[in-house]
Design a protein around this motif. Structure first.
Motif, PDB file in Angstrom:
ATOM      1  N   PRO A 141       0.615  -1.179   0.151  1.00  0.00           N
ATOM      2  CA  PRO A 141       0.099   0.088   0.008  1.00  0.00           C
ATOM      3  C   PRO A 141       0.848   1.239   0.074  1.00  0.00           C
ATOM      4  O   PRO A 141       0.532   2.221  -0.543  1.00  0.00           O
ATOM      5  CB  PRO A 141      -0.875  -0.084   1.237  1.00  0.00           C
ATOM      6  CG  PRO A 141      -0.947  -1.688   1.466  1.00  0.00           C
ATOM      7  CD  PRO A 141       0.598  -2.038   1.262  1.00  0.00           C
ATOM      8  N   LEU A 142       2.097   1.286   0.627  1.00  0.00           N
ATOM      9  CA  LEU A 142       2.842   2.688   0.802  1.00  0.00           C
ATOM     10  C   LEU A 142       3.624   2.762  -0.623  1.00  0.00           C
ATOM     11  O   LEU A 142       3.643   3.680  -1.052  1.00  0.00           O
ATOM     12  CB  LEU A 142       3.864   2.189   1.911  1.00  0.00           C
ATOM     13  CG  LEU A 142       3.313   2.099   3.267  1.00  0.00           C
ATOM     14  CD1 LEU A 142       4.299   2.000   4.303  1.00  0.00           C
ATOM     15  CD2 LEU A 142       2.408   3.274   3.626  1.00  0.00           C
ATOM     16  N   LYS A 179       4.337   6.415   8.239  1.00  0.00           N
ATOM     17  CA  LYS A 179       4.883   7.450   7.529  1.00  0.00           C
ATOM     18  C   LYS A 179       6.450   7.389   7.547  1.00  0.00           C
ATOM     19  O   LYS A 179       7.014   7.658   6.661  1.00  0.00           O
ATOM     20  CB  LYS A 179       4.634   8.875   8.335  1.00  0.00           C
ATOM     21  CG  LYS A 179       3.129   9.436   8.342  1.00  0.00           C
ATOM     22  CD  LYS A 179       2.992  10.721   8.756  1.00  0.00           C
ATOM     23  CE  LYS A 179       1.274  11.201   8.731  1.00  0.00           C
ATOM     24  NZ  LYS A 179       0.541  10.398   9.937  1.00  0.00           N
ATOM     25  N   LYS A 180       7.099   6.824   8.476  1.00  0.00           N
ATOM     26  CA  LYS A 180       8.411   6.587   8.742  1.00  0.00           C
ATOM     27  C   LYS A 180       8.738   5.694   7.496  1.00  0.00           C
ATOM     28  O   LYS A 180       9.906   5.772   7.085  1.00  0.00           O
ATOM     29  CB  LYS A 180       8.949   6.146  10.097  1.00  0.00           C
ATOM     30  CG  LYS A 180       8.816   7.303  11.079  1.00  0.00           C
ATOM     31  CD  LYS A 180       9.264   7.118  12.462  1.00  0.00           C
ATOM     32  CE  LYS A 180       8.986   7.900  13.565  1.00  0.00           C
ATOM     33  NZ  LYS A 180       9.592   7.500  14.796  1.00  0.00           N
ATOM     34  N   THR A 181       7.981   4.500   7.542  1.00  0.00           N
ATOM     35  CA  THR A 181       8.283   3.684   6.563  1.00  0.00           C
ATOM     36  C   THR A 181       8.260   4.085   5.107  1.00  0.00           C
ATOM     37  O   THR A 181       9.156   4.044   4.247  1.00  0.00           O
ATOM     38  CB  THR A 181       7.429   2.122   6.547  1.00  0.00           C
ATOM     39  OG1 THR A 181       7.540   1.931   8.053  1.00  0.00           O
ATOM     40  CG2 THR A 181       7.757   1.348   5.618  1.00  0.00           C
ATOM     41  N   LEU A 182       7.119   5.021   4.864  1.00  0.00           N
ATOM     42  CA  LEU A 182       6.928   5.476   3.814  1.00  0.00           C
ATOM     43  C   LEU A 182       8.309   6.605   3.154  1.00  0.00           C
ATOM     44  O   LEU A 182       8.814   6.295   2.205  1.00  0.00           O
ATOM     45  CB  LEU A 182       5.885   6.496   3.560  1.00  0.00           C
ATOM     46  CG  LEU A 182       5.376   7.042   2.246  1.00  0.00           C
ATOM     47  CD1 LEU A 182       4.642   5.945   1.486  1.00  0.00           C
ATOM     48  CD2 LEU A 182       4.349   8.071   2.470  1.00  0.00           C
ATOM     49  N   ILE A 183       8.785   7.008   4.216  1.00  0.00           N
ATOM     50  CA  ILE A 183       9.934   7.858   3.858  1.00  0.00           C
ATOM     51  C   ILE A 183      11.151   7.072   3.525  1.00  0.00           C
ATOM     52  O   ILE A 183      11.964   7.352   2.611  1.00  0.00           O
ATOM     53  CB  ILE A 183      10.017   8.767   5.069  1.00  0.00           C
ATOM     54  CG1 ILE A 183       9.220   9.887   5.232  1.00  0.00           C
ATOM     55  CG2 ILE A 183      11.493   9.414   5.102  1.00  0.00           C
ATOM     56  CD1 ILE A 183       9.066  10.963   6.347  1.00  0.00           C
ATOM     57  N   MET A 200       4.513  17.696   1.001  1.00  0.00           N
ATOM     58  CA  MET A 200       3.362  17.144   1.419  1.00  0.00           C
ATOM     59  C   MET A 200       3.135  16.964   3.064  1.00  0.00           C
ATOM     60  O   MET A 200       2.293  17.413   3.797  1.00  0.00           O
ATOM     61  CB  MET A 200       2.714  16.126   0.728  1.00  0.00           C
ATOM     62  CG  MET A 200       2.266  16.583  -0.593  1.00  0.00           C
ATOM     63  SD  MET A 200       1.196  15.431  -1.739  1.00  0.00           S
ATOM     64  CE  MET A 200       2.444  14.104  -2.063  1.00  0.00           C
ATOM     65  N   LEU A 201       4.218  16.367   3.407  1.00  0.00           N
ATOM     66  CA  LEU A 201       4.366  16.123   4.669  1.00  0.00           C
ATOM     67  C   LEU A 201       4.631  17.259   5.595  1.00  0.00           C
ATOM     68  O   LEU A 201       4.237  17.219   6.873  1.00  0.00           O
ATOM     69  CB  LEU A 201       5.327  14.918   5.022  1.00  0.00           C
ATOM     70  CG  LEU A 201       5.261  13.606   4.665  1.00  0.00           C
ATOM     71  CD1 LEU A 201       6.554  12.692   4.689  1.00  0.00           C
ATOM     72  CD2 LEU A 201       4.159  12.942   5.257  1.00  0.00           C
ATOM     73  N   ALA A 211      13.337  15.062   7.527  1.00  0.00           N
ATOM     74  CA  ALA A 211      14.907  15.713   7.201  1.00  0.00           C
ATOM     75  C   ALA A 211      15.417  14.599   6.264  1.00  0.00           C
ATOM     76  O   ALA A 211      16.435  14.921   5.484  1.00  0.00           O
ATOM     77  CB  ALA A 211      15.460  15.560   8.759  1.00  0.00           C
ATOM     78  N   PRO A 212      15.293  13.225   6.589  1.00  0.00           N
ATOM     79  CA  PRO A 212      15.934  12.433   5.665  1.00  0.00           C
ATOM     80  C   PRO A 212      15.744  12.549   4.163  1.00  0.00           C
ATOM     81  O   PRO A 212      16.651  12.400   3.062  1.00  0.00           O
ATOM     82  CB  PRO A 212      15.403  11.004   5.845  1.00  0.00           C
ATOM     83  CG  PRO A 212      15.233  11.195   7.350  1.00  0.00           C
ATOM     84  CD  PRO A 212      14.494  12.348   7.266  1.00  0.00           C
ATOM     85  N   LEU A 213      14.561  12.962   3.734  1.00  0.00           N
ATOM     86  CA  LEU A 213      14.048  13.252   2.397  1.00  0.00           C
ATOM     87  C   LEU A 213      14.947  14.735   2.078  1.00  0.00           C
ATOM     88  O   LEU A 213      15.316  14.749   0.978  1.00  0.00           O
ATOM     89  CB  LEU A 213      12.725  13.416   2.410  1.00  0.00           C
ATOM     90  CG  LEU A 213      11.831  12.269   2.516  1.00  0.00           C
ATOM     91  CD1 LEU A 213      10.209  12.809   2.399  1.00  0.00           C
ATOM     92  CD2 LEU A 213      12.030  11.373   1.350  1.00  0.00           C
ATOM     93  N   PHE A 214      14.947  15.559   2.693  1.00  0.00           N
ATOM     94  CA  PHE A 214      15.453  17.080   2.382  1.00  0.00           C
ATOM     95  C   PHE A 214      16.883  16.706   2.437  1.00  0.00           C
ATOM     96  O   PHE A 214      17.676  17.460   1.369  1.00  0.00           O
ATOM     97  CB  PHE A 214      15.268  17.980   3.729  1.00  0.00           C
ATOM     98  CG  PHE A 214      15.215  19.499   3.121  1.00  0.00           C
ATOM     99  CD1 PHE A 214      14.446  20.162   2.533  1.00  0.00           C
ATOM    100  CD2 PHE A 214      16.591  19.900   3.903  1.00  0.00           C
ATOM    101  CE1 PHE A 214      14.840  21.418   2.328  1.00  0.00           C
ATOM    102  CE2 PHE A 214      16.775  21.270   3.344  1.00  0.00           C
ATOM    103  CZ  PHE A 214      15.884  22.072   2.542  1.00  0.00           C
ATOM    104  N   GLN A 215      17.575  16.008   3.182  1.00  0.00           N
ATOM    105  CA  GLN A 215      18.904  15.878   3.129  1.00  0.00           C
ATOM    106  C   GLN A 215      19.460  14.958   1.908  1.00  0.00           C
ATOM    107  O   GLN A 215      20.695  15.139   1.318  1.00  0.00           O
ATOM    108  CB  GLN A 215      19.648  15.158   4.282  1.00  0.00           C
ATOM    109  CG  GLN A 215      19.380  15.969   5.443  1.00  0.00           C
ATOM    110  CD  GLN A 215      19.525  15.400   6.817  1.00  0.00           C
ATOM    111  OE1 GLN A 215      20.018  14.056   6.848  1.00  0.00           O
ATOM    112  NE2 GLN A 215      19.463  15.915   7.890  1.00  0.00           N
TER     113      GLN A 215
END
Length: 241
Positions: A141-142, A179-183, A200-201, A211-215
């Motif tokens: 689903p994710l 949400k953490k798994t999605l990231i 969106m988050l 932060a992991p996405l941004f970095q």
């Protein structure tokens, strides 16, 4: 019991729309030809429907005619192998089910670690999307959400504003763990997907998670997704224009 009666009784126990082959009805090699002949006779008589060579289903009849099987049934042999999940419906196949569009596509898209060329199966075109993450029943689903974000520009018959609002509703429904798994899964997706998910988050006041996405993004790269800024006040931070 005659082979015809045995087959008819076996089919009666199957749910409507379930796609089956002769192998689902018997594992006795010496009965194979008889079963296949009986199935073809039943298909010619309209008692069952034939999807493609060797594949049949018990149609659900309505005043508008017979209903087609669900897409997942049409390609179920491509989604599992020996009981192990190897693929999942995604992209065009899921836009409607995720509430992103009212259109239903005749293209069935499947996410797999190993892809193959597209092909036709009955009235459907079956194509494949490369998935870099390990596919499990739990994360499908994710992955479907991430694939939809990745192909946001291909969602038909709706506006970017409506799509984005729907994504925000979908993401809001996820638990903190999801949400953490999605990231984590998103880190193997293209930069534009990561940027849009992050924006969106952030809009949902989940900036502490992103932060992991941004970095992971190049700070000077811009992502062109027209209309997003009308819904996401956070789009500028993520270089979405």
């Amino acid at each position: 019991m005659k082979i015809t009666d045995f087959i008819a009784n076996s089919i009666d126990r199957l749910p409507k729309g379930y796609i089956f082959t002769y192998a689902d009805l018997t594992d006795e090699v010496n009965k194979k030809e008889a079963v296949i002949k009986a199935l073809n006779r039943m298909a010619q008589a309209g008692k069952i429907a034939k999807l493609s060579k060797g594949k049949y289903y018990k149609p659900e009849k309505t005043v508008f005619g017979n209903l087609q099987p669900e897409q997942k049934q049409v390609v179920k042999d491509l989604l599992e192998e020996d009981g192990k999940v190897t693929g999942y419906l995604t992209g065009l196949s899921m836009f409607n089910k995720l509430g992103l569009t009212t259109q239903v596509s005749n293209t069935i898209q499947i996410g797999k670690n190993q892809t193959r060329p597209r092909f036709k199966r009955e009235r459907y075109t079956v194509s494949f999307i490369k998935q870099k993450n390990t596919i499990t029943r739990e994360n499908i689903p994710l992955l479907q959400i991430l694939d939809a974000i990745r192909y946001i520009k291909k969602i038909p018959d709706t506006s970017m504003e409506q799509i984005c609002k729907r994504f925000l509703a979908i993401l809001t429904s996820l638990s903190p763990k999801e949400k953490k798994t999605l990231i984590r899964l998103a880190l193997k997706y293209p930069p534009a997907t990561r940027a849009l998910l992050g924006a969106m988050l952030d809009q949902m006041q989940a900036k502490d998670l992103t932060a992991p996405l941004f970095q992971s993004l190049n700070p000077i790269t811009q992502y062109n997704i027209l209309g997003i800024s009308k819904v996401l006040s956070t789009s500028e931070r993520w270089n979405i224009v």
